[in-house]
Scaffold this active site. Structure first.
Site, PDB file in Angstrom:
ATOM      1  N   ARG A  60     -39.491  11.472  35.579  1.00 35.98           N
ATOM      2  CA  ARG A  60     -39.463  11.459  37.049  1.00 35.98           C
ATOM      3  C   ARG A  60     -40.620  12.238  37.668  1.00 35.98           C
ATOM      4  NH1 ARG A  60     -33.238  11.905  38.823  1.00 35.98           N
ATOM      5  NH2 ARG A  60     -34.251  12.205  40.816  1.00 35.98           N
ATOM      6  N   LYS A 166     -28.448   9.911  19.245  1.00 35.91           N
ATOM      7  CA  LYS A 166     -27.007  10.140  19.362  1.00 35.91           C
ATOM      8  C   LYS A 166     -26.727  10.986  20.617  1.00 35.91           C
ATOM      9  CE  LYS A 166     -26.728  14.562  17.231  1.00 35.91           C
ATOM     10  NZ  LYS A 166     -25.931  15.601  16.761  1.00 35.91           N
ATOM     11  N   ASP A 195     -30.692   8.689  13.365  1.00 37.51           N
ATOM     12  CA  ASP A 195     -29.906   9.806  12.841  1.00 37.51           C
ATOM     13  C   ASP A 195     -30.876  10.583  11.971  1.00 37.51           C
ATOM     14  OD1 ASP A 195     -28.351  11.536  11.317  1.00 37.51           O
ATOM     15  OD2 ASP A 195     -26.609  10.220  11.412  1.00 37.51           O
ATOM     16  N   HIS A 196     -31.360  11.704  12.507  1.00 39.95           N
ATOM     17  CA  HIS A 196     -32.483  12.347  11.814  1.00 39.95           C
ATOM     18  C   HIS A 196     -32.101  12.886  10.440  1.00 39.95           C
ATOM     19  CE1 HIS A 196     -30.758  15.966  13.773  1.00 39.95           C
ATOM     20  NE2 HIS A 196     -31.189  16.572  12.711  1.00 39.95           N
ATOM     21  N   LYS A 200     -34.339  12.695   6.309  1.00 44.47           N
ATOM     22  CA  LYS A 200     -34.722  13.804   5.443  1.00 44.47           C
ATOM     23  C   LYS A 200     -34.967  13.294   4.024  1.00 44.47           C
ATOM     24  CE  LYS A 200     -32.419  17.341   8.149  1.00 44.47           C
ATOM     25  NZ  LYS A 200     -33.572  18.184   8.452  1.00 44.47           N
ATOM     26  N   GLU A 234     -24.720  26.170  10.071  1.00 44.90           N
ATOM     27  CA  GLU A 234     -25.792  26.720  10.905  1.00 44.90           C
ATOM     28  C   GLU A 234     -25.508  28.189  11.143  1.00 44.90           C
ATOM     29  OE1 GLU A 234     -27.291  24.306  14.299  1.00 44.90           O
ATOM     30  OE2 GLU A 234     -25.562  23.080  13.775  1.00 44.90           O
ATOM     31  N   ASP A 253     -20.277  16.098  17.164  1.00 45.26           N
ATOM     32  CA  ASP A 253     -21.712  16.346  17.145  1.00 45.26           C
ATOM     33  C   ASP A 253     -22.301  16.193  15.744  1.00 45.26           C
ATOM     34  OD1 ASP A 253     -23.988  17.095  18.688  1.00 45.26           O
ATOM     35  OD2 ASP A 253     -24.013  19.015  17.629  1.00 45.26           O
ATOM     36  N   HIS A 258     -23.942  12.478  11.506  1.00 45.78           N
ATOM     37  CA  HIS A 258     -24.743  12.931  10.359  1.00 45.78           C
ATOM     38  C   HIS A 258     -23.959  12.971   9.051  1.00 45.78           C
ATOM     39  CE1 HIS A 258     -27.617  13.880  13.336  1.00 45.78           C
ATOM     40  NE2 HIS A 258     -27.146  15.051  13.691  1.00 45.78           N
ATOM     41  N   LYS A 358     -21.003  26.336  13.398  1.00 45.02           N
ATOM     42  CA  LYS A 358     -22.032  27.216  13.944  1.00 45.02           C
ATOM     43  C   LYS A 358     -21.655  28.661  13.639  1.00 45.02           C
ATOM     44  CE  LYS A 358     -24.016  24.314  17.483  1.00 45.02           C
ATOM     45  NZ  LYS A 358     -25.335  24.277  16.833  1.00 45.02           N
TER      46      LYS A 358
END
Lengths: 506, 324
Positions: A60, A166, A195-196, A200, A234, A253, A258, A358
């Site tokens: 924008r 995603k 989907d990263h 890998k 994580e 998530d 994943h 997490k």
């Protein structure tokens, strides 16, 4: 007119991107700056991009092409992790960067984009091939697709592809609704759901490991495998994304996309070929074979968690409820663990334990396959360690594969001890591994969808995850139930202990 | 007493090396029993003259090991003089970042005078690691011209030379014996070829390929064989081109121009940049540093027949020796 390049040498040349334009919606966003542009620059640095390659950024904020180039230069310098910045390479790459300002919901944007693409096509001979990358809020995916369709940009002289990030919906029905909107303009074969994790190296190497070697596949079944653990831990918290995160949660998530994709890769049947359709068919079939749990099973075989405050390394760490933007009574899961069963002859009865969270002790993603003990125990309890055989596929931070087995300790007597046979990507192949986004962008531009998620996979994943989500939503949990810096709630340990198993401490 | 090397003794020394390396690793790591990890994917025999830069060669071998772990047999050619043949073994280890255990490869160094060269194959053969590729990298043009070289090369699955110091005919003779051959003079132009190929990945340029009529390759004297390979490779792709090869100043310059029908493609190196100019529009590509390591890394990754190289070698011979 020749149709094939007579100069090709596939044995020695790297895979090349055919001439095309990449249009990025959300060009001033974090993903573009941190991942997409550094990945595209790296592909240019490695001479993978065609001479006429171009990028059109859309956002924008009104910017000129030169201002956009300046912004992207800053992004590449700041976020390219292991790439030397080369001013000459950047200069020629930057000549192909363009910018169009506008609102995704404004039909005029797409008219201006169409005009700009025509100019670029004429000047840079890009062959009419365009990849649209939606790096925007998911709520804007449908508007963007419909805007492209209304302007006639969904079809063209070359190929047209749409890449979406995603989440692919927030449940089964919204996933179907989203796909329906995309399919009004793009065929399913032209929709690339990124989907990263699948980009890998080690996830790809699972396929090479399983189907390129003859010795492992005979062991890859219920007869020899005791159970499988998939961990994505994580060490960080929500890092200022509390408001976003509390709408998603760990289950949606991470596990829905994943980790179920990783599980499908580790458990799928061999495909008839390495063609995209064949591999994705098998992955999809596996996802459809995961047994959806009943509400009773969900209470028994799934565990949500939320981290509470703790002191880590002499520093006070806030709990999730103390994070900015998080409601004080939030029931969002920052940890999720579940036991899945695959209903096919290969895996019947083998638990697949999946967990993510997490603020766990370290950042690690790995798959551990624990094998059954030898059928006859000829060594006694006094003969040393009786650790099970483990095959560990490490996805991050250090990509590699380890096989743990017992060996006799040198000397008199039979003293067994576990030893590890390691394959480490970084040490066995000295060359740099491409980032997941380099791999996935290159794949999408060359039309290889093997590592992308298909609509039927998305639906199959939601069919597994949505019932859990529904039960969790109806339940009031006593959160927080694990301290930041620990390995998660005690209930997750109990979930495995009931079957005589225990989580690994990676 | 005649100097000899007993391969059995060398193999025992190699085995002993692992025992001592394992003990040293355990001692360093205390109770973790980290040990060392032996890595081996091939036997790599490297022959080099004694008076050349051995420390640099050592660095090259060390750099190659993480990607192509090998039992490296380094043959130090001591030249004329009394008969001499001796050996020593050692390991090449590195600690991957963030890991607790060293990864080690074996190295055997054999010093041999010309008078003892005939004995060399009988020493090297038993030292080859079973069931893995055996690759010979001959860095000595002098050895490549000797009969003893053939006996050594006969065991190799692939022989790598650099025709910058050899006549192309010698490379062709090796290839004619049926073993795989790699020539670093060819490896040197991979990124050049890739860049040129990329120009024609564009359909607009591909459509104009048929209009090209002339190929000009300007090169400095040391680059003669590399230039011949480049011209040969292009000529194989576009057989109707009129080819002209011209000398150029500079120590390792190479410039390639394709033209015809108003279409012009030029490739030229400026320091570590490769500039490709299509119809006057230049594009700069980063050219990776070319050294023994980068070239060997590529060649060691190809242990099978390379049809594009085979065809280029055959055509380059015709260009180099048009009367034959």
């Amino acid at each position: 007119m020749p149709t094939d390049n007579p100069f090709q040498d596939p044995l020695r040349f790297e895979r090349q991107v055919p001439e095309c334009v990449v249009v990025i919606f959300g060009a001033n966003g974090d993903l573009t700056r941190r991942k997409l542009m550094p990945a595209l620059y790296r592909l240019a640095y490695d001479r993978r991009l065609s001479a006429g390659f171009a990028v059109v950024g859309i956002s924008r904020t009104p910017l000129s092409d030169d201002q956009f180039r300046e912004n992207m230069l800053d992004a590449v310098k700041r976020f390219s992790e292991d790439t030397t910045f080369d001013a000459d390479v950047w200069r020629t790459f930057a000549e192909g960067l363009f910018y169009v300002a506008g609102d995704i919901n404004d039909a005029g944007l797409y008219q201006r984009l169409a005009a700009r693409l025509a100019e670029i096509e004429s000047a840079r001979h890009t062959g009419g091939s365009v990849m649209f990358y939606l790096s925007t809020q998911p709520s804007q995916y449908a508007s963007a697709a419909q805007g492209l369709g209304a302007a006639g940009l969904g079809k063209g002289q070359g190929w047209r592809r749409l890449v979406v990030e995603k989440p692919f919906g927030h449940g089964l029905s919204s996933a179907r609704e989203l796909s329906g909107s995309l399919h009004e303009v793009f065929d399913e074969s032209d929709v690339y759901r990124i989907d990263h994790y699948l980009g890998k190296e080690t996830v790809q190497n699972i396929l090479a490991f399983r189907f390129g070697n003859g010795i492992f596949e005979p062991l890859w079944n219920r007869r020899y495998v005791e159970h499988v653990q998939i961990t994505a831990a994580e060490s960080i918290g929500v890092e200022g994304r509390g408001a976003y995160y509390q709408e998603a949660g760990a289950l949606a998530d991470m596990i829905q996309n994943h980790l179920l994709q990783v599980m499908a890769t580790i458990a799928m049947e061999p495909s008839a070929s390495f063609r995209s359709t064949a591999v994705r068919d098998e992955r999809s079939k596996l996802l459809r074979s995961i047994r959806p749990m009943t509400p009773e099973e969900i209470r028994y075989d799934s565990v949500p968690g939320q981290y509470g405050p703790a002191r880590i390394g002499g520093q006070d760490v806030p709990g999730f409820l103390q994070e900015p933007g998080v409601r004080p009574d939030s029931q969002t899961d920052t940890y999720a663990a579940a036991t899945f069963f695959v209903e096919n002859w290969r895996w019947a009865g083998v638990p697949f334990y999946v967990r993510t969270g997490k603020r766990l002790p370290k950042r690690v993603t790995e798959i551990a396959i624990q094998f059954k003990p030898a059928p006859l125990a000829i060594f006694g309890a006094g003969d040393g360690d009786r650790s099970p055989n483990l095959l560990i596929v490490r996805i991050q931070p250090e990509e590699g594969i380890s096989l743990k087995f017992l060996s006799k300790r040198p000397g008199s007597g039979m003293d067994l001890r576990p030893v590890s046979m390691d394959f480490n990507y970084g040490s066995s192949f000295g060359e740099r591994s491409p980032s997941a986004y380099e791999t996935l962008l290159l794949d999408a531009m060359t039309g290889d969808a093997t590592l992308y998620t298909r609509q039927d996979m998305v639906e199959a994943s939601w069919s597994v995850v949505e019932p859990i989500q529904n039960v969790w939503r109806e339940t009031r949990f006593d959160f927080p139930n694990y301290d930041a810096g620990s390995w998660g709630p005690a209930a997750a340990e109990e979930m495995l202990a009931r079957r005589g198993h225990a989580w690994r401490r990676p | 007493m005649t100097p000899t090397v007993d391969p059995e003794r060398v193999l025992r020394e190699l085995a002993g090396l692992w025992v001592s390396a394992g003990k040293a690793g355990d001692a360093e790591e205390g109770a973790t029993h980290a040990g060392v990890l032996r890595a081996c994917t091939m036997t790599l025999v490297v022959a080099e003259e004694d008076d050349r830069d051995w420390p640099r060669l050592g660095e090259t071998i060390a750099a190659l090991m993480p990607e192509h772990p090998a039992r490296a047999i380094l043959i130090r050619l001591t030249g004329a003089g009394p008969r001499a043949l001796s050996s020593r073994v050692f390991s090449q280890c590195w600690m991957p970042f963030g890991q607790h255990r060293q990864i080690c490869c074996e190295q055997v160094e054999i010093a041999v005078s010309d008078a003892a060269l005939a004995d060399l194959p009988s020493v090297v053969r038993p030292l080859a690691v079973p069931d893995l590729p055996f690759i010979l990298w001959c860095r000595s043009p002098r050895l490549a011209g000797m009969a003893e070289f053939d006996a050594l090369a006969a065991r190799a699955g692939k022989t790598i030379v650099d025709s910058q110091g050899l006549p192309l005919g010698g490379v062709a003779r090796m290839a004619a014996r049926g073993t795989l051959v790699g020539d670093l003079a060819w490896t040197r132009i991979t990124r050049w070829r890739e860049t040129l190929s990329q120009v024609f990945e564009n359909r607009h340029n591909l459509a104009r390929l048929g209009t090209l009529t002339d190929l000009s390759v300007a090169h400095s004297a040391p680059m003669a064989n590399t230039a011949a390979y480049m011209a040969a490779w292009i000529a194989n792709a576009l057989p109707r081109l009129k080819i002209s090869m011209a000398p150029d100043s500079g120590c390792d310059s190479l410039r390639v121009t394709l033209s015809g029908g108003g279409f012009r493609v030029e490739l030229e190196r400026h320091e570590n940049r490769l500039v490709v100019t299509v119809d006057g529009l230049p594009r700069c590509a980063n050219l990776p540093l070319l050294n023994d390591y980068s070239q060997m890394r590529e060649e060691l990754g190809i242990v099978r027949r390379d049809p594009v190289f085979d065809a280029a070698l055959a055509r380059a011979l015709q260009l180099a020796y048009p009367s034959v």
